[in-house]
Design a protein around this motif. Structure first.
Motif, PDB file in Angstrom:
ATOM      1  N   SER A 106      46.167  35.651  47.384  1.00  0.00           N
ATOM      2  CA  SER A 106      47.585  35.103  48.205  1.00  0.00           C
ATOM      3  C   SER A 106      48.547  34.909  47.259  1.00  0.00           C
ATOM      4  N   LYS A 107      49.910  35.408  47.767  1.00  0.00           N
ATOM      5  CA  LYS A 107      50.962  34.870  47.237  1.00  0.00           C
ATOM      6  C   LYS A 107      51.458  33.613  47.290  1.00  0.00           C
ATOM      7  N   ALA A 108      50.816  32.776  47.939  1.00  0.00           N
ATOM      8  CA  ALA A 108      51.293  31.187  48.072  1.00  0.00           C
ATOM      9  C   ALA A 108      51.368  30.504  46.736  1.00  0.00           C
ATOM     10  N   ASP A 109      50.418  30.903  45.701  1.00  0.00           N
ATOM     11  CA  ASP A 109      50.606  30.620  44.404  1.00  0.00           C
ATOM     12  C   ASP A 109      51.497  31.279  43.433  1.00  0.00           C
ATOM     13  N   LEU A 110      52.413  32.332  43.910  1.00  0.00           N
ATOM     14  CA  LEU A 110      53.271  33.123  43.025  1.00  0.00           C
ATOM     15  C   LEU A 110      54.189  32.380  42.545  1.00  0.00           C
ATOM     16  N   PHE A 111      54.321  32.641  41.275  1.00  0.00           N
ATOM     17  CA  PHE A 111      55.194  31.996  40.254  1.00  0.00           C
ATOM     18  C   PHE A 111      54.625  30.646  39.701  1.00  0.00           C
ATOM     19  N   ASP A 112      53.325  30.225  40.102  1.00  0.00           N
ATOM     20  CA  ASP A 112      52.960  28.849  39.735  1.00  0.00           C
ATOM     21  C   ASP A 112      51.536  29.611  38.794  1.00  0.00           C
ATOM     22  N   GLU A 113      51.913  29.715  37.417  1.00  0.00           N
ATOM     23  CA  GLU A 113      50.813  30.414  36.583  1.00  0.00           C
ATOM     24  C   GLU A 113      49.571  29.604  36.683  1.00  0.00           C
ATOM     25  N   ALA A 114      49.585  28.362  36.367  1.00  0.00           N
ATOM     26  CA  ALA A 114      48.280  27.552  36.470  1.00  0.00           C
ATOM     27  C   ALA A 114      47.370  27.794  37.446  1.00  0.00           C
ATOM     28  N   LYS A 115      48.217  27.998  38.905  1.00  0.00           N
ATOM     29  CA  LYS A 115      47.238  28.188  39.985  1.00  0.00           C
ATOM     30  C   LYS A 115      47.026  29.628  40.133  1.00  0.00           C
ATOM     31  N   PHE A 116      47.799  30.480  39.808  1.00  0.00           N
ATOM     32  CA  PHE A 116      47.643  31.672  40.300  1.00  0.00           C
ATOM     33  C   PHE A 116      46.862  32.763  39.132  1.00  0.00           C
ATOM     34  N   VAL A 117      46.841  32.368  37.664  1.00  0.00           N
ATOM     35  CA  VAL A 117      46.067  33.035  36.748  1.00  0.00           C
ATOM     36  C   VAL A 117      44.472  33.117  37.006  1.00  0.00           C
ATOM     37  N   PRO A 118      43.898  31.908  37.486  1.00  0.00           N
ATOM     38  CA  PRO A 118      42.317  31.850  37.732  1.00  0.00           C
ATOM     39  C   PRO A 118      42.055  32.905  38.998  1.00  0.00           C
ATOM     40  N   HIS A 119      42.834  32.975  39.900  1.00  0.00           N
ATOM     41  CA  HIS A 119      42.626  34.310  40.810  1.00  0.00           C
ATOM     42  C   HIS A 119      42.615  35.628  40.151  1.00  0.00           C
ATOM     43  N   VAL A 120      43.551  35.865  39.388  1.00  0.00           N
ATOM     44  CA  VAL A 120      43.566  37.165  38.644  1.00  0.00           C
ATOM     45  C   VAL A 120      42.528  37.266  37.697  1.00  0.00           C
ATOM     46  N   GLN A 121      42.122  36.130  36.938  1.00  0.00           N
ATOM     47  CA  GLN A 121      40.840  36.315  36.316  1.00  0.00           C
ATOM     48  C   GLN A 121      39.723  36.561  36.835  1.00  0.00           C
ATOM     49  N   GLN A 122      39.488  35.807  38.089  1.00  0.00           N
ATOM     50  CA  GLN A 122      38.042  36.354  39.134  1.00  0.00           C
ATOM     51  C   GLN A 122      38.372  37.524  39.093  1.00  0.00           C
ATOM     52  N   VAL A 123      39.219  38.219  39.722  1.00  0.00           N
ATOM     53  CA  VAL A 123      39.183  39.819  40.128  1.00  0.00           C
ATOM     54  C   VAL A 123      38.748  40.588  38.906  1.00  0.00           C
ATOM     55  N   LEU A 124      39.534  40.350  37.959  1.00  0.00           N
ATOM     56  CA  LEU A 124      39.348  41.169  36.941  1.00  0.00           C
ATOM     57  C   LEU A 124      38.164  41.080  35.898  1.00  0.00           C
ATOM     58  N   LEU A 125      37.237  40.148  36.300  1.00  0.00           N
ATOM     59  CA  LEU A 125      35.904  39.861  35.743  1.00  0.00           C
ATOM     60  C   LEU A 125      35.076  40.746  36.538  1.00  0.00           C
ATOM     61  N   VAL A 126      35.250  40.626  38.096  1.00  0.00           N
ATOM     62  CA  VAL A 126      34.495  41.699  39.011  1.00  0.00           C
ATOM     63  C   VAL A 126      34.811  43.004  38.679  1.00  0.00           C
ATOM     64  N   ILE A 127      36.106  43.416  38.195  1.00  0.00           N
ATOM     65  CA  ILE A 127      36.472  44.810  38.035  1.00  0.00           C
ATOM     66  C   ILE A 127      35.670  45.179  36.641  1.00  0.00           C
ATOM     67  N   LYS A 128      35.753  44.283  35.691  1.00  0.00           N
ATOM     68  CA  LYS A 128      35.098  44.656  34.346  1.00  0.00           C
ATOM     69  C   LYS A 128      33.399  44.832  34.643  1.00  0.00           C
ATOM     70  N   LYS A 129      32.936  43.963  35.465  1.00  0.00           N
ATOM     71  CA  LYS A 129      31.415  44.002  35.414  1.00  0.00           C
ATOM     72  C   LYS A 129      31.269  45.541  36.228  1.00  0.00           C
ATOM     73  N   ARG A 130      31.989  45.814  37.322  1.00  0.00           N
ATOM     74  CA  ARG A 130      31.467  47.123  37.792  1.00  0.00           C
ATOM     75  C   ARG A 130      31.900  48.154  36.943  1.00  0.00           C
ATOM     76  N   LEU A 131      33.186  48.413  36.144  1.00  0.00           N
ATOM     77  CA  LEU A 131      33.251  49.435  35.358  1.00  0.00           C
ATOM     78  C   LEU A 131      32.416  49.535  34.087  1.00  0.00           C
ATOM     79  N   GLN A 132      31.661  48.520  33.778  1.00  0.00           N
ATOM     80  CA  GLN A 132      30.420  48.545  33.036  1.00  0.00           C
ATOM     81  C   GLN A 132      29.199  49.228  33.558  1.00  0.00           C
ATOM     82  N   THR A 133      29.332  49.142  34.779  1.00  0.00           N
ATOM     83  CA  THR A 133      28.048  49.482  35.472  1.00  0.00           C
ATOM     84  C   THR A 133      28.297  51.109  35.579  1.00  0.00           C
TER      85      THR A 133
END
Length: 246
Positions: A106-133
């Protein structure tokens, strides 16, 4: 990696945040400058991936983000689509369009790095795991027994296969060698379904990814190894028909 957002300040901020997290997670990536739908689709056709896409849903362009994701799937079925939008209510539409999204931020937290970054991290961790597979999965191969010869060739290294006329024999041309095997071409084609092959010619199987150029008027197909194959007008029209449906 693509970031498609028609608001320049938001696109720049997203690029800074996402790339910093990609670096932190040791991703091997390149951020494409293309962000408009036409540019993204053109780039994807040349680099089918799997790529990572961060797409805004409400794009003030010829198509919206959901339609863009649907078109991306034609060229990059294994890519990772992440919608970044203020329109949380449109999440069901992304599923109805069969875009197979990896995540929604959600863009509700856009420009709020502290709130937005964890969402990005969560998605990228899923992607990294799937890429490894994906990387752990064995590459599809062609396995043949021909007399005392056992062949196991990676499909993506096969340039084309050619039926030897008058003989129950097939010539298999790879990126670095040529093999002649005592097998019907039809039997070999039955194993060429996992790759990107055109099997509609009676005497050939062509690896689409190894085609450099096609002259439909002259019936010429040039392959990556320099071989130039010649087909009749009646035969080449089968290949033209395929490309017209894509």
């Amino acid at each position: 990696m693509f970031i498609s957002d028609d608001q320049a300040p938001q696109r720049r901020w997203l690029a800074e945040i996402i790339t910093s997290q990609l670096d932190a997670l040791n991703f091997d990536y390149e951020l494409s400058p293309a962000w408009q739908p036409a540019g993204v689709l053109d780039a994807v056709q040349r680099h089918p991936g799997p790529n990572i896409y961060f797409l805004d849903i409400v794009l003030q362009k010829e198509i919206n983000g959901i339609e863009l994701a649907s078109k991306i799937r034609d060229y990059d079925p294994d890519g990772f689509v992440v919608f970044v939008s203020v329109r949380d209510d449109l999440l069901p539409n992304t599923l109805d369009a069969m875009t197979a999204p990896t995540g929604f931020i959600s863009k509700a937290d856009l420009f709020d790095e502290a709130k937005f970054v964890p969402h990005v991290q969560q998605v990228l961790l899923v992607i990294k795991k799937r890429l490894q597979t994906l990387h752990q999965s064995p590459a599809p191969t062609l396995t043949l027994h021909s007399g005392a010869l056992l062949l196991r060739l990676k499909l993506d290294e096969i340039v084309y296969c050619e039926k030897m006329h008058g003989l129950r024999t097939t010539r298999i041309v790879t990126v670095d060698q040529t093999y002649v095997v005592h097998k019907n071409l039809s039997a070999i084609k039955s194993q060429l379904t996992a790759g990107h092959f055109f099997n509609e010619f009676q005497s050939y199987a062509l690896n689409f990814d190894q085609i450099v150029a096609i002259d439909f008027n002259k019936g010429l197909v040039k392959m990556t190894n320099g071989d130039q194959l010649t087909f009749s007008r009646g035969t080449i029209k089968k290949l033209r028909a395929y490309y017209q449906t894509q």
